[in-house]
Design an enzyme around this catalytic site. Structure first.
Site, mmCIF file in Angstrom:
data_model
loop_
_atom_site.group_PDB
_atom_site.id
_atom_site.type_symbol
_atom_site.label_atom_id
_atom_site.label_comp_id
_atom_site.label_asym_id
_atom_site.label_seq_id
_atom_site.Cartn_x
_atom_site.Cartn_y
_atom_site.Cartn_z
ATOM 1 C CE LYS A 34 -50.692 6.338 88.974
ATOM 2 N NZ LYS A 34 -50.172 6.309 90.280
ATOM 3 C CG PHE A 72 -55.329 0.098 80.961
ATOM 4 C CD1 PHE A 72 -55.824 -0.625 80.617
ATOM 5 C CD2 PHE A 72 -54.412 -0.295 82.333
ATOM 6 C CE1 PHE A 72 -55.571 -2.094 80.609
ATOM 7 C CE2 PHE A 72 -54.128 -1.180 82.630
ATOM 8 C CZ PHE A 72 -55.094 -2.468 81.581
ATOM 9 C CD GLN A 73 -56.418 -2.910 84.792
ATOM 10 O OE1 GLN A 73 -56.133 -2.004 85.845
ATOM 11 N NE2 GLN A 73 -55.809 -3.749 85.343
ATOM 12 C CD GLU A 89 -59.700 -7.969 92.502
ATOM 13 O OE1 GLU A 89 -60.089 -8.586 92.313
ATOM 14 O OE2 GLU A 89 -58.982 -6.937 92.266
ATOM 15 C CG MET A 109 -81.411 -24.252 98.810
ATOM 16 S SD MET A 109 -82.069 -25.718 99.338
ATOM 17 C CE MET A 109 -81.826 -24.299 101.756
#
Lengths: 568, 165
Positions: free
Chosen positions: A162, A112-113, A50, A470
């Site tokens: 949802k 959950f999640q 993601e 760097m």
């Protein structure tokens, strides 16, 4: 007649002219994906992580100028986007990100999640909200696109529980927006602009400083015209590079930390600094007390909060760069600046932007090779973050046919490669080249699968020095050459026992994806490798350039000092 | 550094208070008081905020607030004629009879009220300016051993023809 939220979602995207959506599936967004699949008119791009998904969307948005659309699931799907959102926020990239959320009845239960996405996004998005009422869905999507793409662009997050996705409700997608707390500036204050022009007209040593705002508003042509009409020399920030062709005689170079000597001298010596679309980031100004100490400062910016924030300005103008420059071009006349031009020329010839030519495979030789081979092509360049990024921004030639997409504000390693894929998806007809380093590339190199599967071939020019260059450079200059945690090679004792010096073997890695790959170890191999890569258009190409680990990005402003105090 | 006041009209929605206060913490602005309540329009809340800042930071705070989508209007009250009051409760405990008499005197002088009383305690309520409340608390702290202070934060409204701050 009522329709489900998911149906309105697809209807809204189509009304906004969305042709591509970057999506990663998960439990609470399967309804939306199913509906997108049934409709079939919007291309679904499936990245492999993601974070990379958001960077790909950024590449897409910056290549098209239109908001890109992301769809991720709740919880880890949502939190993985945080770095990308912050990157888009600092570089003003228009994005609309839909994150799935657990059903409204479960919010707050540590379901959950479940994660408080809106809370997480508060300081890294232009706007973020959760849709808690199905009948607000259409209005909020409309507002999200409007907020993302107007004023100073930026990322907007809509958190979609949802049950809102499946609930029946208002079928209409609004055509207009009216947000009482959000009125992006339109037009320009003519009185202030006249004042700015008067200040510039009377200057003896004027300088234009162009930032990323010029590129975002698509005002490159207007800026170039303004510089040509007036004869005022131009310096750019990293984000502003390309605002005027880099081969233009009035372009001096990039200003700031790794800018050219002449640019930083010019800023210190100018009597008027005419700045457009920059927020005077610390990498540009160095020690603020010694930044442009002799100058009256004009500042044109779309964001009033950027004006007189870091640098106190004399003539503030809140406007879009293009709108302001169009008006200025109506008045612009040629100014006699021969002495000033000579001064700048002297600085430039004293310390030109250049690396030693006699030490083999130098980064400059690689970037100049890219310039030569792709000179006539339409190219979008992306970079990752680190030494290679500075070499690219120092030496890449940019003109009307070239665009540079780099993570300037947030400095996100792992940005460049997914952004290149996003840019290629937006412009399949253009060549896309990602200049990367071995540290940054490994942060998102899983996206090679996306490039292959989605038919988005790009050329990756990987400058491999087996180090995080760097930071190594900082250790070199400021920390007595104690290279702590910057070497990416195997441990000495393992090498003695026969372990490979470096993993991965990028050539074998490339082979496993079935892409083209070339390893370049000598200077004379640069041009043939790039020529070959230019011909391969079917699949991505990885060119690994093995460069020295002791190369430095120079010049370099000493930490915390005035920008004229440079290691040359 | 100077104390400054802002009134803020914001959308009356979940999360807006967190967003406003988050701006102050995230950007290290020195917030000293924040009150919020709905207005005549129930979709709009009004906040009264005080900060300690220099001129440049204060300008930046106003601009940062203004660019938030949820913020409808920012009003700088620092140099505006306003009425400004703060609700204050002081519970004084373990009092002697003489203490009580003193408390009533103080209340009278300060234009505060004694609203509740027990065997050896009382509650004073005051609706004064923040500055005056500070003085009242200081006095009670010096006069009595055991006090409990609850303050509401200031609210302000722009004046019509007179002012009090």
């Amino acid at each position: 007649m009522k329709i489900a939220g998911k149906k309105l979602f697809v209807k809204a995207l189509k009304a906004e002219g969305v042709d591509t959506i970057f999506a990663y599936p998960g439990g609470v967004i399967t309804d939306l994906l199913d509906e997108l699949g049934k409709d079939g008119s919007i291309r679904i791009v499936l990245p492999r992580h993601e974070q990379a998904l958001v960077h790909a969307a950024e590449g897409y948005a910056r290549a098209t100028g239109k908001p890109a659309v992301c769809l991720v699931t709740s919880g880890p799907g949502a939190t993985n986007t945080i770095t990308g959102l912050a990157d888009a926020f600092l570089d003003s990239v228009p994005l609309v990100l839909f994150s799935g959320q657990v059903a409204t009845g479960l919010v707050g239960n540590d379901a959950f999640q479940e994660v408080d996405m809106v809370g997480l996004c508060r300081n890294i998005t232009k706007y973020a909200t959760m849709v808690t009422n199905r009948d607000d869905l259409g209005r909020l999507i409309k507002e999200a696109f409007y907020i993302a793409s107007t004023g100073k662009p930026g990322p907007v997050v809509l958190d979609l529980p949802k049950n809102i996705q499946t609930a029946e409700g208002d079928p209409d997608y609004p055509e207009t927006v009216n947000i009482r707390g959000y009125k992006p500036p339109e037009g320009v204050h003519i009185g202030q602009l006249k004042k700015a022009w008067k200040v510039l007209k009377n200057a003896k040593r004027p300088l234009i400083l162009a930032g990323g705002g010029v590129n975002i508003s698509g005002a490159q042509e207007e800026l170039t015209t303004f510089a040509e009409k007036t004869g005022v020399p131009v310096v750019t920030t990293v984000m502003g590079r390309g605002a005027i062709p880099t081969v233009h005689p009035l372009f001096i170079g990039d200003a700031g930390l790794h800018g050219s000597y002449a640019c930083n001298q010019a800023i210190a010596a100018c009597d008027v600094l005419f700045s457009i679309g920059t927020r005077f980031n610390d990498r540009i100004t160095g020690d603020l007390n010694e930044f442009a100490p002799n100058a009256q400062i004009v500042h044109i910016d779309i964001d009033s909060a950027s004006i007189s924030r870091n640098v106190v300005v004399d003539v503030p103008i809140v406007a879009d760069a293009k709108v302001a420059l169009e008006k200025l071009n109506e008045w612009a006349t040629h100014l006699d600046l021969m002495d000033w031009a000579r001064m700048i020329e002297k600085w430039n010839s004293k310390y030109p932007m250049s690396m030693p030519k006699d030490v083999g495979l130098t980064p400059q030789a690689i970037v100049e090779g890219i310039n030569d081979i792709f000179n006539d092509d339409e190219i979008i360049y992306t970079t990752d973050v680190g030494q290679h990024q500075m070499w690219a921004t120092q030496f890449l030639s940019l003109d009307e046919k070239k665009q540079l997409i780099t993570s300037g504000g947030f400095g996100t390693m792992g940005f460049g490669f997914p952004a290149a894929i996003g840019a290629k998806l937006a412009h399949p007809e253009k060549g896309v080249i990602c200049v990367s380093g071995d540290g940054s590339f490994q942060m998102n190199m899983q996206e090679m699968a996306t490039s292959v599967v989605e038919h988005a071939p790009v050329i990756v020019c990987l400058m491999n020095n087996y180090n995080l260059g760097m930071v190594r450079q900082m250790q070199d200059v400021y920390y007595g050459k104690r290279y702590v945690a910057t070497c990416l090679k195997s441990h000495e004792e393992d090498i003695e026992k026969g372990a490979p010096v470096y993993v991965p073997d990028f050539m074998k890695w490339a082979e496993s994806y079935g892409i083209h790959h070339i390893q370049v170890t000598k200077r004379e191999e640069v041009i043939p490798a790039l020529e070959q890569a230019r011909k391969w258009k079917d699949k991505s190409t990885l060119i690994e350039f093995l460069i020295r680990e002791d190369e430095l990005v120079l010049p370099m402003v000493r930490a915390g000092k005035a920008t004229t105090d440079m290691i040359l | 550094m100077e104390k400054r006041w802002i009134a803020l009209y914001v959308e009356n929605q979940v999360g807006v208070l967190a967003k406003i206060s988050g701006l102050f913490s995230g950007k290290a602005y020195n917030l000293t008081s924040l009150t919020v309540g709905t207005t005549e329009d129930e979709t709009v809340s009004r906040m009264t905020i005080s900060v300690d800042s220099d001129d440049v930071t204060f300008e930046q705070i106003k601009k940062q607030l203004n660019r938030m989508v949820e913020v409808i209007k920012v009003i700088d009250l620092t140099d505006t004629p306003i009425f400004m009051k703060e609700i204050l409760y002081i519970k004084i405990k373990k009092m002697t009879a003489a203490d009580k008499q003193e408390a009533f005197h103080i209340a009278q002088v300060f234009d505060a009220e004694v609203i509740d009383i027990g065997k050896d305690s009382l509650i004073m309520s005051s609706m004064l300016t923040e500055h005056r409340n500070n003085e009242l608390i200081a006095l009670c702290r010096s006069e009595f051993h055991n006090i409990e202070v609850v303050r509401g934060g200031s609210v302000a409204i722009e004046s019509i023809s007179t002012s009090c701050r």
